[in-house]
Design an enzyme around this catalytic site. Structure first.
Site, PDB file in Angstrom:
ATOM      1  N   LYS A 217       3.884  -5.134  19.893  1.00 37.41           N
ATOM      2  CA  LYS A 217       3.406  -5.269  18.508  1.00 37.41           C
ATOM      3  C   LYS A 217       4.416  -6.049  17.650  1.00 37.41           C
ATOM      4  O   LYS A 217       4.052  -6.945  16.886  1.00 37.41           O
ATOM      5  CB  LYS A 217       3.173  -3.869  17.934  1.00 37.41           C
ATOM      6  N   CYS A 271       3.253  -6.273   6.990  1.00 32.98           N
ATOM      7  CA  CYS A 271       3.442  -6.314   8.449  1.00 32.98           C
ATOM      8  C   CYS A 271       4.392  -7.439   8.845  1.00 32.98           C
ATOM      9  O   CYS A 271       5.484  -7.194   9.347  1.00 32.98           O
ATOM     10  CB  CYS A 271       2.105  -6.527   9.142  1.00 32.98           C
TER      11      CYS A 271
HETATM   12  N1  SAJ Z   1       0.449 -17.165   6.260  1.00 35.70           N
HETATM   13  C1  SAJ Z   1       0.950 -18.444   6.029  1.00 35.70           C
HETATM   14  N2  SAJ Z   1       0.532 -19.466   6.839  1.00 35.70           N
HETATM   15  C2  SAJ Z   1      -0.361 -19.262   7.850  1.00 35.70           C
HETATM   16  C3  SAJ Z   1      -0.844 -17.955   8.093  1.00 35.70           C
HETATM   17  C4  SAJ Z   1      -0.424 -16.917   7.276  1.00 35.70           C
HETATM   18  O1  SAJ Z   1       1.753 -18.665   5.120  1.00 35.70           O
HETATM   19  O2  SAJ Z   1      -0.709 -20.255   8.513  1.00 35.70           O
HETATM   20  C5  SAJ Z   1       0.887 -16.050   5.398  1.00 35.70           C
HETATM   21  C6  SAJ Z   1      -0.269 -15.374   4.635  1.00 35.70           C
HETATM   22  O3  SAJ Z   1      -0.596 -16.080   3.467  1.00 35.70           O
HETATM   23  C7  SAJ Z   1       0.341 -14.019   4.355  1.00 35.70           C
HETATM   24  C8  SAJ Z   1       1.215 -13.752   5.586  1.00 35.70           C
HETATM   25  O4  SAJ Z   1       1.401 -15.008   6.214  1.00 35.70           O
HETATM   26  O5  SAJ Z   1       1.163 -14.044   3.205  1.00 35.70           O
HETATM   27  C9  SAJ Z   1       0.603 -12.777   6.593  1.00 35.70           C
HETATM   28  O6  SAJ Z   1      -0.796 -13.025   6.740  1.00 35.70           O
HETATM   29  P1  SAJ Z   1      -1.524 -13.017   8.168  1.00 35.70           P
HETATM   30  O7  SAJ Z   1      -2.948 -13.336   7.953  1.00 35.70           O
HETATM   31  O8  SAJ Z   1      -0.781 -13.886   9.122  1.00 35.70           O
HETATM   32  O9  SAJ Z   1      -1.313 -11.537   8.720  1.00 35.70           O
HETATM   33  P2  SAJ Z   1      -1.541 -10.039   8.149  1.00 35.70           P
HETATM   34  O10 SAJ Z   1      -0.231  -9.540   7.618  1.00 35.70           O
HETATM   35  O11 SAJ Z   1      -2.729  -9.938   7.273  1.00 35.70           O
HETATM   36  O12 SAJ Z   1      -1.888  -9.278   9.544  1.00 35.70           O
HETATM   37  C10 SAJ Z   1      -0.983  -9.370  10.643  1.00 35.70           C
HETATM   38  C11 SAJ Z   1      -1.786  -9.742  11.898  1.00 35.70           C
HETATM   39  N3  SAJ Z   1      -0.866 -10.124  12.974  1.00 35.70           N
HETATM   40  C12 SAJ Z   1      -0.982 -11.294  13.631  1.00 35.70           C
HETATM   41  O13 SAJ Z   1      -1.835 -12.120  13.364  1.00 35.70           O
HETATM   42  C13 SAJ Z   1      -0.027 -11.535  14.745  1.00 35.70           C
HETATM   43  C14 SAJ Z   1      -2.657  -8.563  12.309  1.00 35.70           C
HETATM   44  O14 SAJ Z   1      -3.308  -8.823  13.549  1.00 35.70           O
HETATM   45  C15 SAJ Z   1      -1.799  -7.299  12.441  1.00 35.70           C
HETATM   46  O15 SAJ Z   1      -2.575  -6.167  12.828  1.00 35.70           O
HETATM   47  C16 SAJ Z   1      -1.196  -7.021  11.084  1.00 35.70           C
HETATM   48  O16 SAJ Z   1      -0.315  -8.125  10.770  1.00 35.70           O
HETATM   49  C17 SAJ Z   1      -0.409  -5.713  11.155  1.00 35.70           C
HETATM   50  O17 SAJ Z   1      -0.958  -4.671  10.734  1.00 35.70           O
HETATM   51  O18 SAJ Z   1       0.694  -5.703  11.727  1.00 35.70           O
END
Ligand code: SAJ
Length: 425
Positions: A217, A271
């Site tokens: 994870k 996360c």
């Molecule tokens: N972000 C960027 N650029 C991108 C993608 C995301 O700047 O290309 C930013 C988003 O705006 C945000 C942050 O990253 O601020 C996190 O967003 P996210 O959509 O990547 O992830 P979370 O935090 O909503 O959910 C993540 C997920 N993990 C992965 O994709 C590896 C989810 O599957 C997990 O279950 C969750 O963390 C968790 O609970 O740990």
């Protein structure tokens, strides 16, 4: 032994949907939370969090009598612990240490109602070793029962780690469809956990040990953090070299083996900005790349804020009759990612707060997913509707690529744009 009654400890963004999924498969579910307000809301068949489709499932589960919420644990056949694992406060520059006090409290709360044959699963994202630590807390509280660290395959109570991996906004679908990593403290612990999850999981349930499941994870979220840091670093390099980073990334992504993520104002949520520290704190000398990625992403909000300050200075130079008090700034977006209302650990919120507290005039905000401004933002801020804001803006700060903002076809020609998401370029 089958599972008649399932108890979920912690009814938040993961625990409540998980409880609701078991209940929708006609398991008797006892949800436990220390928050009386959350418990009362759920028992009315309503929900206290925003997640598409969850309200209907919880409403049906409660009215049909399969789900109830309580504040004190009751006996059950399986216990799933889905409580927060934040990190401890630390001085700037220090490596944050994970804070397991909610797991400890949950373990101590369920210990009195445990019985022979029960299964305890830790779902909370945890540092390596947390599941073994949880089993120790349970064993200390119940010397009359054996646990896998001593009892192995024949333990009275089975213990496993099965991290949640669902994406906020898609939780109901991903809970069912995603594969699950099942890390039992013994083979029997894993097998019984698979049996439990197969109640509603259509994805594969892949068995490993507890430590590997914990690390899996953390690895997933650290991988995403490192990749976002790469995109954020590129955005800063491209700004210096006068190159459009979004065009650059879309060109590079045409290579069959390249898939660069998107830069933004920083990494938010509870996360991805947190979990990598759980690896860094356990292996500080080895986790160099993961550590640097955290620092790169954490530095991005200040870089964006500085861009806004430079834009104000430019604006004043181009409009010599005006003073800073006359400059109308609007921040577009406060949530931590698009199309949700979640402001936790949001870089957009941090940037907005900094601008509102340093700018000498009222700062406008547009956030289509909330109705009122958060209390902790400066008094110097007001929430406007999109159309109204656009007519009252000299400098637009694009912070979140919400669908409403992407739908805007044209901006006033005189408007200066600081675009951290590349949607107005
Ligand atoms: N972000 C960027 N650029 C991108 C993608 C995301 O700047 O290309 C930013 C988003 O705006 C945000 C942050 O990253 O601020 C996190 O967003 P996210 O959509 O990547 O992830 P979370 O935090 O909503 O959910 C993540 C997920 N993990 C992965 O994709 C590896 C989810 O599957 C997990 O279950 C969750 O963390 C968790 O609970 O740990």
């Amino acid at each position: 032994m089958s599972f008649e009654t399932v108890s979920v400890i912690g009814l938040g963004y993961i625990g409540l949907p998980t409880a609701a999924m078991f209940a929708s498969r006609k398991k008797k579910v006892i949800g436990v939370d220390v928050n009386q307000n959350a418990v009362d809301t759920i028992n009315r068949g309503e929900i206290h969090i925003v997640e598409p489709d969850l309200d209907m499932i919880v409403h049906a589960a409660v009215t049909e009598g399969y789900l109830k919420a309580v504040t004190t644990p009751e006996p059950a056949d399986a216990f799933l612990i889905a409580v927060p694992t934040p990190f401890k406060e630390c001085a700037e520059g220090e490596i944050p240490e994970p804070d397991l006090r909610f797991i400890e409290a949950a373990s101590k709360a369920i210990a009195p109602v445990l019985k022979k044959g029960d299964l305890v699963i830790l779902e909370s994202t945890s540092p390596v070793g947390a599941t073994e630590q949880m089993a120790e807390w349970l064993a200390e509280a119940r010397s009359d029962l054996s646990f896998p660290q001593i009892g192995g395959e024949n333990a009275d109570v089975n213990v496993a780690h099965c991290p949640e991996r669902v994406l906020p906004g898609h939780v109901v679908r991903e809970l069912v469809e995603n594969d699950r990593v099942i890390g039992g403290m013994s083979t029997r612990c894993s097998q019984r956990s698979v049996e439990l999850y197969k109640t509603f999981v259509l994805g594969d349930c892949v068995i490993t040990n507890a430590r590997t499941a914990e690390m899996a994870k953390l690895t997933e979220n650290s991988c995403r953090d490192v990749q976002i840091a790469f995109a954020n670093e590129l955005s800063i390099i491209c700004d210096k070299l006068d190159i459009n980073v979004w065009e650059l990334i879309s060109l590079a992504n045409r290579h069959p083996r390249i898939n660069i993520l998107q830069p933004g104002p920083g990494v938010g949520g509870h996360c991805i900005a947190v979990d990598p520290w759980f690896i860094v704190s356990k292996a500080p000398d080895e986790a160099k790349l993961i550590h640097t990625a955290r620092l790169v992403n954490d530095a991005k909000p200040a870089w964006v804020t500085n861009k806004v300050k430079l834009a104000v200075a430019d604006f004043l130079q181009n409009n010599p009759t005006k003073t800073a008090k006359d400059v109308r700034i609007t921040c577009f977006g406060l949530a931590f990612k698009p199309d949700i209302d979640d402001l936790r650990e949001s870089p957009a919120l941090a940037i907005g707060q900094e601008i509102a507290s340093s700018h000498p005039a009222v700062v406008n905000f547009v956030e289509p997913n909330i109705l009122t401004m958060p209390e902790n933002i400066s008094n110097n801020a007001r929430l406007l509707q999109i159309d109204d804001a656009i007519t009252k803006t000299d400098i637009a700060v694009m912070l979140v690529d919400h669908k409403e903002f992407k739908a805007i076809k044209e901006l006033p020609k005189t408007m200066v744009v600081v675009d951290s998401k590349g949607i107005w370029k």
